[in-house]
Write a protein that holds these residues in place. Structure first.
Motif, PDB file in Angstrom:
ATOM      1  N   GLU A 254      19.856  30.991  20.091  1.00 58.56           N
ATOM      2  CA  GLU A 254      19.196  32.018  20.743  1.00 58.56           C
ATOM      3  C   GLU A 254      20.062  32.554  22.081  1.00 58.56           C
ATOM      4  N   ARG A 255      19.850  33.850  22.461  1.00 57.83           N
ATOM      5  CA  ARG A 255      20.519  34.109  23.758  1.00 57.83           C
ATOM      6  C   ARG A 255      19.703  33.981  24.847  1.00 57.83           C
ATOM      7  N   LEU A 256      20.073  33.590  25.904  1.00 54.72           N
ATOM      8  CA  LEU A 256      19.542  33.329  27.119  1.00 54.72           C
ATOM      9  C   LEU A 256      19.579  34.553  27.876  1.00 54.72           C
ATOM     10  N   MET A 257      18.182  35.186  28.192  1.00 51.31           N
ATOM     11  CA  MET A 257      18.108  36.417  28.816  1.00 51.31           C
ATOM     12  C   MET A 257      18.552  36.533  30.270  1.00 51.31           C
ATOM     13  N   GLY A 258      19.262  37.868  30.389  1.00 49.85           N
ATOM     14  CA  GLY A 258      19.614  37.803  31.830  1.00 49.85           C
ATOM     15  C   GLY A 258      21.207  37.342  32.035  1.00 49.85           C
ATOM     16  N   PHE A 259      21.696  36.827  30.812  1.00 46.60           N
ATOM     17  CA  PHE A 259      23.140  36.644  30.849  1.00 46.60           C
ATOM     18  C   PHE A 259      24.025  36.931  30.020  1.00 46.60           C
ATOM     19  N   GLY A 260      25.427  37.357  30.264  1.00 50.67           N
ATOM     20  CA  GLY A 260      26.243  38.055  29.330  1.00 50.67           C
ATOM     21  C   GLY A 260      26.335  39.498  29.541  1.00 50.67           C
ATOM     22  N   HIS A 261      27.160  40.290  29.361  1.00 51.80           N
ATOM     23  CA  HIS A 261      27.364  41.851  29.381  1.00 51.80           C
ATOM     24  C   HIS A 261      28.562  42.333  28.594  1.00 51.80           C
ATOM     25  N   ARG A 262      28.178  43.529  27.864  1.00 55.39           N
ATOM     26  CA  ARG A 262      29.396  44.168  27.122  1.00 55.39           C
ATOM     27  C   ARG A 262      30.543  44.519  27.995  1.00 55.39           C
ATOM     28  N   ILE A 263      30.370  44.822  29.053  1.00 50.44           N
ATOM     29  CA  ILE A 263      31.581  45.479  29.846  1.00 50.44           C
ATOM     30  C   ILE A 263      32.066  44.337  30.821  1.00 50.44           C
ATOM     31  N   LYS A 305      29.124  25.451  25.991  1.00 46.39           N
ATOM     32  CA  LYS A 305      28.895  26.013  24.977  1.00 46.39           C
ATOM     33  C   LYS A 305      29.950  27.137  24.420  1.00 46.39           C
ATOM     34  N   LYS A 306      30.309  27.934  25.537  1.00 48.12           N
ATOM     35  CA  LYS A 306      31.034  29.013  25.134  1.00 48.12           C
ATOM     36  C   LYS A 306      32.340  29.311  25.911  1.00 48.12           C
ATOM     37  N   PRO A 307      33.203  27.979  25.849  1.00 51.09           N
ATOM     38  CA  PRO A 307      34.363  28.038  27.161  1.00 51.09           C
ATOM     39  C   PRO A 307      35.339  29.176  26.748  1.00 51.09           C
ATOM     40  N   LEU A 308      35.050  29.726  25.983  1.00 55.44           N
ATOM     41  CA  LEU A 308      36.284  30.964  25.713  1.00 55.44           C
ATOM     42  C   LEU A 308      35.518  32.464  26.064  1.00 55.44           C
ATOM     43  N   ARG A 309      34.235  32.369  26.306  1.00 56.21           N
ATOM     44  CA  ARG A 309      33.602  33.514  26.579  1.00 56.21           C
ATOM     45  C   ARG A 309      32.924  33.651  27.831  1.00 56.21           C
ATOM     46  N   PRO A 310      33.469  34.257  28.815  1.00 56.46           N
ATOM     47  CA  PRO A 310      32.964  34.257  30.085  1.00 56.46           C
ATOM     48  C   PRO A 310      31.591  34.858  30.270  1.00 56.46           C
ATOM     49  N   LEU A 311      30.469  34.038  30.207  1.00 55.77           N
ATOM     50  CA  LEU A 311      28.898  34.450  30.255  1.00 55.77           C
ATOM     51  C   LEU A 311      28.540  34.120  31.478  1.00 55.77           C
ATOM     52  N   GLN A 312      28.266  35.227  32.537  1.00 51.58           N
ATOM     53  CA  GLN A 312      27.761  35.612  33.612  1.00 51.58           C
ATOM     54  C   GLN A 312      26.358  36.013  33.740  1.00 51.58           C
ATOM     55  N   THR A 313      25.765  35.724  34.785  1.00 55.35           N
ATOM     56  CA  THR A 313      24.597  36.311  35.115  1.00 55.35           C
ATOM     57  C   THR A 313      24.513  37.847  35.189  1.00 55.35           C
ATOM     58  N   ASN A 314      23.902  38.618  34.563  1.00 53.67           N
ATOM     59  CA  ASN A 314      23.708  40.024  34.659  1.00 53.67           C
ATOM     60  C   ASN A 314      22.623  40.516  35.509  1.00 53.67           C
ATOM     61  N   VAL A 315      22.737  41.729  35.611  1.00 52.45           N
ATOM     62  CA  VAL A 315      21.993  42.650  36.498  1.00 52.45           C
ATOM     63  C   VAL A 315      20.282  42.361  36.365  1.00 52.45           C
ATOM     64  N   GLU A 316      19.984  42.265  34.926  1.00 53.72           N
ATOM     65  CA  GLU A 316      18.583  41.875  34.461  1.00 53.72           C
ATOM     66  C   GLU A 316      17.759  40.699  34.852  1.00 53.72           C
ATOM     67  N   PHE A 317      18.781  39.720  35.170  1.00 54.56           N
ATOM     68  CA  PHE A 317      17.981  38.476  35.790  1.00 54.56           C
ATOM     69  C   PHE A 317      17.677  38.674  37.222  1.00 54.56           C
TER      70      PHE A 317
HETATM   71  N1  COA Z   1      22.991  33.538  25.719  1.00 54.27           N
HETATM   72  C1  COA Z   1      23.888  32.848  24.736  1.00 54.27           C
HETATM   73  N2  COA Z   1      24.903  33.048  24.146  1.00 54.27           N
HETATM   74  C2  COA Z   1      25.194  34.404  24.458  1.00 54.27           C
HETATM   75  C3  COA Z   1      24.715  35.329  25.195  1.00 54.27           C
HETATM   76  C4  COA Z   1      23.701  34.627  26.003  1.00 54.27           C
HETATM   77  N3  COA Z   1      22.850  35.732  27.003  1.00 54.27           N
HETATM   78  N4  COA Z   1      25.411  36.460  25.337  1.00 54.27           N
HETATM   79  C5  COA Z   1      26.424  36.422  24.663  1.00 54.27           C
HETATM   80  N5  COA Z   1      26.450  35.477  23.872  1.00 54.27           N
HETATM   81  C6  COA Z   1      27.286  34.713  22.930  1.00 54.27           C
HETATM   82  C7  COA Z   1      27.015  35.169  21.643  1.00 54.27           C
HETATM   83  O1  COA Z   1      26.230  34.192  20.875  1.00 54.27           O
HETATM   84  C8  COA Z   1      28.339  35.261  20.894  1.00 54.27           C
HETATM   85  O2  COA Z   1      28.750  33.937  20.418  1.00 54.27           O
HETATM   86  P1  COA Z   1      29.452  33.938  19.198  1.00 54.27           P
HETATM   87  O3  COA Z   1      30.828  34.641  19.479  1.00 54.27           O
HETATM   88  O4  COA Z   1      29.546  32.303  19.043  1.00 54.27           O
HETATM   89  O5  COA Z   1      28.648  34.334  17.950  1.00 54.27           O
HETATM   90  C9  COA Z   1      29.482  35.508  21.872  1.00 54.27           C
HETATM   91  O6  COA Z   1      28.519  35.073  23.304  1.00 54.27           O
HETATM   92  C10 COA Z   1      29.684  37.345  22.088  1.00 54.27           C
HETATM   93  O7  COA Z   1      28.540  37.843  21.825  1.00 54.27           O
HETATM   94  P2  COA Z   1      28.280  39.543  21.727  1.00 54.27           P
HETATM   95  O8  COA Z   1      27.005  39.677  21.336  1.00 54.27           O
HETATM   96  O9  COA Z   1      29.491  39.835  20.891  1.00 54.27           O
HETATM   97  O10 COA Z   1      28.605  39.920  23.269  1.00 54.27           O
HETATM   98  P3  COA Z   1      28.070  41.485  23.845  1.00 54.27           P
HETATM   99  O11 COA Z   1      29.016  41.556  24.705  1.00 54.27           O
HETATM  100  O12 COA Z   1      28.144  42.456  22.629  1.00 54.27           O
HETATM  101  O13 COA Z   1      26.789  41.260  24.016  1.00 54.27           O
HETATM  102  C11 COA Z   1      24.625  41.202  25.888  1.00 54.27           C
HETATM  103  C12 COA Z   1      26.107  41.634  25.473  1.00 54.27           C
HETATM  104  C13 COA Z   1      24.220  41.660  26.966  1.00 54.27           C
HETATM  105  C14 COA Z   1      23.934  41.976  24.380  1.00 54.27           C
HETATM  106  C15 COA Z   1      24.643  39.757  25.488  1.00 54.27           C
HETATM  107  O14 COA Z   1      25.181  39.145  26.316  1.00 54.27           O
HETATM  108  C16 COA Z   1      22.886  39.629  25.254  1.00 54.27           C
HETATM  109  O15 COA Z   1      22.366  39.324  24.474  1.00 54.27           O
HETATM  110  N6  COA Z   1      22.632  38.914  26.429  1.00 54.27           N
HETATM  111  C17 COA Z   1      21.008  38.485  26.615  1.00 54.27           C
HETATM  112  C18 COA Z   1      20.064  39.713  26.684  1.00 54.27           C
HETATM  113  C19 COA Z   1      20.309  40.533  28.187  1.00 54.27           C
HETATM  114  O16 COA Z   1      20.557  39.660  29.155  1.00 54.27           O
HETATM  115  N7  COA Z   1      20.412  41.787  28.101  1.00 54.27           N
HETATM  116  C20 COA Z   1      20.536  42.418  29.530  1.00 54.27           C
HETATM  117  C21 COA Z   1      22.074  43.020  29.483  1.00 54.27           C
HETATM  118  S1  COA Z   1      22.266  43.720  31.011  1.00 54.27           S
END
Ligand code: COA
Length: 373
Positions: A254-263, A305-317
């Motif tokens: 599952e994705r953790l809500m409020g973490f990760g960003h496309r840009i 879990k994702k050492p190669l993918r910097p996943l930080q807190t995003n604005v939504e959290f």
């Molecule tokens: N929790 C766990 N894993 C995450 C993650 C999260 N929040 N966000 C990304 N990942 C992982 C994915 O599972 C993927 O892993 P894999 O390569 O092993 O399959 C990898 O990181 C890349 O994910 P990807 O979907 O290609 O990144 P993206 O840049 O397209 O996605 C988001 C950006 C925001 C859609 C994504 O980080 C996400 O779904 N976040 C959670 C929802 C959220 O907070 N949305 C608000 C955004 S402002």
């Protein structure tokens, strides 16, 4: 999709852009720039952290400068917004019953559609003023209460909370909401802003352009994320469950809500500004302290879990925490986002109207060709 015969003349059409127009530059703008690699958001020459202490009205003055007739400094914009909120409220009681079975954002869409092109009020001012009036009335109706008329002497943030609660809000809550509105005011050529510019390029007018933008914002891939952050915090429930809950969620993929960003590949600068705003609020029930503990653990587990993918807190959290702490119900969060982003939408519409060129890209035909005659 099947093709009946090969396309004979593909040279007539340019190569398609990447799916989702990723990395395609579709407009030039003086309004804002998102630098995902450096973690910077620049709004008309200022970094977001420089703007964090500005009022929403001052940021509107910055965004609208030179693009529109009408009020141009912070004080004049504050006064004009107050008047325009009163104007917007005049139709609320008549319109609210028509929104009965709609979600809060669908209700906002309907109420905004009542704004007429013939409206004498400056359209960009009325569009920005109308959102908090409508959003507060809709949130109150959902909770079974009647709408509260605006107080035109207040700032936009103070009046939004006044119309929501029916009593004046504490200054620190007003400040936190003001900071939120500033933080989300503009963010490059995101999907809703692009939508607004496309519609504006047809000369359809301000209200049609920003209603189109709201429709794009409604999608869960754009404006719908902060509610689920609170759902996650509720599901975790207590300190002792933080680690096992997060470990299980990640193990299930599952994705953790409020973490990760496309840009943003480093920290989202908006998250830092909102984290500071959250820190100024009273932590009722220990919610904020609990959320910070969840954040720390989530960041540690994501790094593991994702050492190669910097996943930080995003604005939504932090959006979720700010909006909950100042008293918005989670079903209204996207409407509050719209209240802030309306600043950017109106400025982009005004800028696009200056450009004056129809946005009309091409598609690449990959369907069947007619049989040769
Ligand atoms: N929790 C766990 N894993 C995450 C993650 C999260 N929040 N966000 C990304 N990942 C992982 C994915 O599972 C993927 O892993 P894999 O390569 O092993 O399959 C990898 O990181 C890349 O994910 P990807 O979907 O290609 O990144 P993206 O840049 O397209 O996605 C988001 C950006 C925001 C859609 C994504 O980080 C996400 O779904 N976040 C959670 C929802 C959220 O907070 N949305 C608000 C955004 S402002």
């Amino acid at each position: 999709m099947t093709t009946q015969s090969k396309i004979q003349s593909p040279t007539l059409v340019p190569e398609p852009a990447s799916a989702g127009l990723e990395n395609v530059v579709a407009a030039e703008t003086i309004l804002s720039h998102v630098d995902g690699a450096a973690g910077r958001l620049i709004v008309r020459g200022y970094d977001l952290d420089q703007l964090a202490n500005w009022s929403f009205e001052a940021v509107l003055a910055l965004l609208w400068r030179g693009l529109a007739d009408g009020p141009s400094d912070e004080a004049d914009i504050r006064a004009a917004l107050g008047q325009a909120r009163t104007r917007a409220f005049s139709s609320v009681e008549k319109l609210l019953p028509t929104t009965d079975n709609l979600s809060q954002i669908e209700a906002l869409r309907l109420l905004l559609s009542s704004l007429a092109d013939a409206e004498p009020e400056a359209h960009h001012v009325l569009a920005v003023a109308a959102v908090p009036v409508f959003a507060a009335a809709i949130a109150r109706m959902s909770a079974g209460f009647s709408p509260v008329a605006p107080d035109a002497t207040l700032s936009q943030a103070a009046d939004f909370l006044y119309m929501l609660h029916g009593t004046p809000a504490a200054p620190e809550k007003v400040k936190a909401l003001d900071t939120y509105l500033v933080t989300v005011a503009d963010h490059g050529l995101n999907a809703s802003t692009f939508t607004a510019r496309v519609i504006a390029s047809t000369k359809a007018g301000m209200f049609s352009s920003v209603i189109g933008a709201l429709c794009a914002l409604k999608g869960p891939l754009h404006g719908g994320a902060p509610g689920p952050v609170l759902d996650m915090l509720d599901a975790i429930g207590e300190d002792s469950r933080i680690n096992p809950w997060l470990v299980d969620a990640l193990a299930r993929g599952e994705r953790l809500m409020g973490f990760g960003h496309r840009i943003y590949r480093v920290r989202d600068p908006r998250a830092d500004v909102l984290k500071q705003a959250v820190g100024t609020l009273r932590d009722s029930g220990g919610r904020i302290g609990f959320a910070e503990a969840v954040e720390l653990e989530a960041l540690a587990l994501l790094a593991e879990k994702k050492p190669l993918r910097p996943l930080q807190t995003n604005v939504e959290f932090y959006t979720a925490l700010v909006l909950e702490a100042v008293g918005f119900p989670r079903e209204s969060f996207t409407n509050v986002f719209a209240a802030g982003r309306m600043a950017g939408w109106t400025a982009h519409v005004l800028e696009q109207e200056h450009v004056g060129k129809l946005i009309r890209p091409q598609s690449r035909y990959i369907g069947p060709m007619p049989d040769a005659k």
